[in-house]
Write a protein that holds these residues in place. Structure first.
Motif, short mmCIF file in Angstrom:
data_model
loop_
_atom_site.label_atom_id
_atom_site.label_comp_id
_atom_site.label_asym_id
_atom_site.label_seq_id
_atom_site.Cartn_x
_atom_site.Cartn_y
_atom_site.Cartn_z
N UNK A 11 5.85 18.26 13.41
CA UNK A 11 6.58 17.12 12.85
C UNK A 11 5.67 16.04 12.29
N UNK A 12 4.44 15.93 12.80
CA UNK A 12 3.51 14.91 12.33
C UNK A 12 2.24 15.55 11.81
N UNK A 13 2.39 16.59 11.01
CA UNK A 13 1.23 17.26 10.45
C UNK A 13 0.42 16.30 9.59
N UNK A 14 1.09 15.40 8.91
CA UNK A 14 0.42 14.38 8.11
C UNK A 14 0.46 13.08 8.90
N UNK A 15 -0.69 12.60 9.33
CA UNK A 15 -0.76 11.42 10.20
C UNK A 15 -0.21 10.16 9.53
N UNK A 16 -0.15 10.14 8.21
CA UNK A 16 0.40 8.95 7.55
C UNK A 16 1.89 8.81 7.84
N UNK A 17 2.53 9.90 8.28
CA UNK A 17 3.95 9.82 8.64
C UNK A 17 4.17 8.95 9.87
N UNK A 18 3.12 8.74 10.65
CA UNK A 18 3.22 7.94 11.87
C UNK A 18 3.13 6.45 11.61
N UNK A 19 2.68 6.07 10.45
CA UNK A 19 2.43 4.66 10.15
C UNK A 19 3.51 4.08 9.25
N UNK A 20 4.02 2.92 9.63
CA UNK A 20 5.03 2.25 8.81
C UNK A 20 4.43 1.75 7.50
N UNK A 67 2.13 -4.60 9.11
CA UNK A 67 1.28 -3.79 9.99
C UNK A 67 1.05 -4.43 11.35
N UNK A 68 0.77 -5.72 11.37
CA UNK A 68 0.45 -6.39 12.63
C UNK A 68 1.68 -6.94 13.35
N UNK A 69 2.86 -6.81 12.77
CA UNK A 69 4.07 -7.27 13.45
C UNK A 69 4.25 -6.54 14.78
N UNK A 70 3.86 -5.28 14.82
CA UNK A 70 3.99 -4.50 16.05
C UNK A 70 3.20 -5.12 17.20
N UNK A 71 2.12 -5.81 16.89
CA UNK A 71 1.29 -6.44 17.92
C UNK A 71 1.95 -7.66 18.53
N UNK A 72 3.04 -8.11 17.94
CA UNK A 72 3.76 -9.27 18.47
C UNK A 72 4.98 -8.84 19.29
N UNK A 85 12.40 3.94 10.45
CA UNK A 85 12.16 4.94 9.42
C UNK A 85 11.41 4.28 8.27
N UNK A 86 10.23 4.80 7.98
CA UNK A 86 9.41 4.23 6.90
C UNK A 86 10.12 4.31 5.56
N UNK A 87 11.03 5.24 5.40
CA UNK A 87 11.75 5.38 4.14
C UNK A 87 12.72 4.22 3.91
N UNK A 88 13.04 3.47 4.96
CA UNK A 88 13.96 2.34 4.84
C UNK A 88 13.26 0.99 4.82
N UNK A 90 10.33 -0.98 3.15
CA UNK A 90 9.34 -0.99 2.08
C UNK A 90 8.64 -2.33 1.93
N UNK A 91 9.31 -3.40 2.38
CA UNK A 91 8.76 -4.75 2.19
C UNK A 91 8.86 -5.53 3.51
N UNK A 92 8.19 -6.66 3.52
CA UNK A 92 8.25 -7.56 4.66
C UNK A 92 9.69 -8.02 4.88
N UNK A 93 10.40 -8.27 3.78
CA UNK A 93 11.79 -8.69 3.87
C UNK A 93 12.66 -7.61 4.52
N UNK A 94 12.43 -6.35 4.18
CA UNK A 94 13.17 -5.25 4.81
C UNK A 94 12.94 -5.24 6.32
N UNK A 95 11.70 -5.48 6.72
CA UNK A 95 11.38 -5.48 8.15
C UNK A 95 12.06 -6.65 8.86
N UNK A 96 12.04 -7.81 8.23
CA UNK A 96 12.69 -8.99 8.81
C UNK A 96 14.20 -8.74 8.98
N UNK A 97 14.82 -8.21 7.95
CA UNK A 97 16.26 -7.96 8.01
C UNK A 97 16.59 -6.96 9.12
N UNK A 98 15.80 -5.90 9.22
CA UNK A 98 16.03 -4.90 10.28
C UNK A 98 15.84 -5.52 11.66
#
Length: 114
Positions: A11-20, A67-72, A85-88, A90-98
């Motif tokens: 499922x994580x053959x490509x390590x970039x899939x693990x990163x938001x 990237x560093x939001x996870x550290x908070x 889901x990284x597919x959802x 794409x922007x800082x605003x998307x992360x804030x809304x979620x």
């Protein structure tokens, strides 16, 4: 033998899939800041304000903010972040809304003077 070796379909053959934010560029002299960690039990808006203020010098770099939001985050909030889901997002605003949608109940339950 195939069962032991597997089919190479991990499922994580490509390590970039693990990163938001897989293509984030971290400045050379960037020092990871010490954040008050959000555990999912207080007002999410206040947490965002404090996070953004601490990251003020990097406020124009959305990928760095994301990237560093996870550290908070801590506890259940970290689990929430890692399951995004990284597919959802794409922007800082998307992360804030979620984030606000996930923890809106804390704002709704907060006592006020009325």
């Amino acid at each position: 033998m195939r069962a032991i070796e597997g089919f190479g379909d991990y499922p994580f053959a490509d390590m970039t899939d693990l990163c938001l934010v897989p293509d984030v560029v971290i400045p050379l002299k960037f020092k990871v800041l010490d954040f008050d960690r959000y555990k999912g039990t207080t007002c999410p808006k206040n947490h965002l304000k404090m996070y953004y203020r601490k990251m003020g010098a990097y406020s124009r770099d959305e990928k760095l903010l994301m990237h560093f939001f996870k550290d908070s985050l801590a506890g259940a909030a970290v689990i929430w972040y890692t399951n995004l889901e990284a597919s959802r997002i794409h922007t800082w605003k998307d992360l804030i809304i979620a984030f606000l949608r996930q923890y809106q109940y804390n704002s709704d339950m907060a006592p006020d003077w009325t």
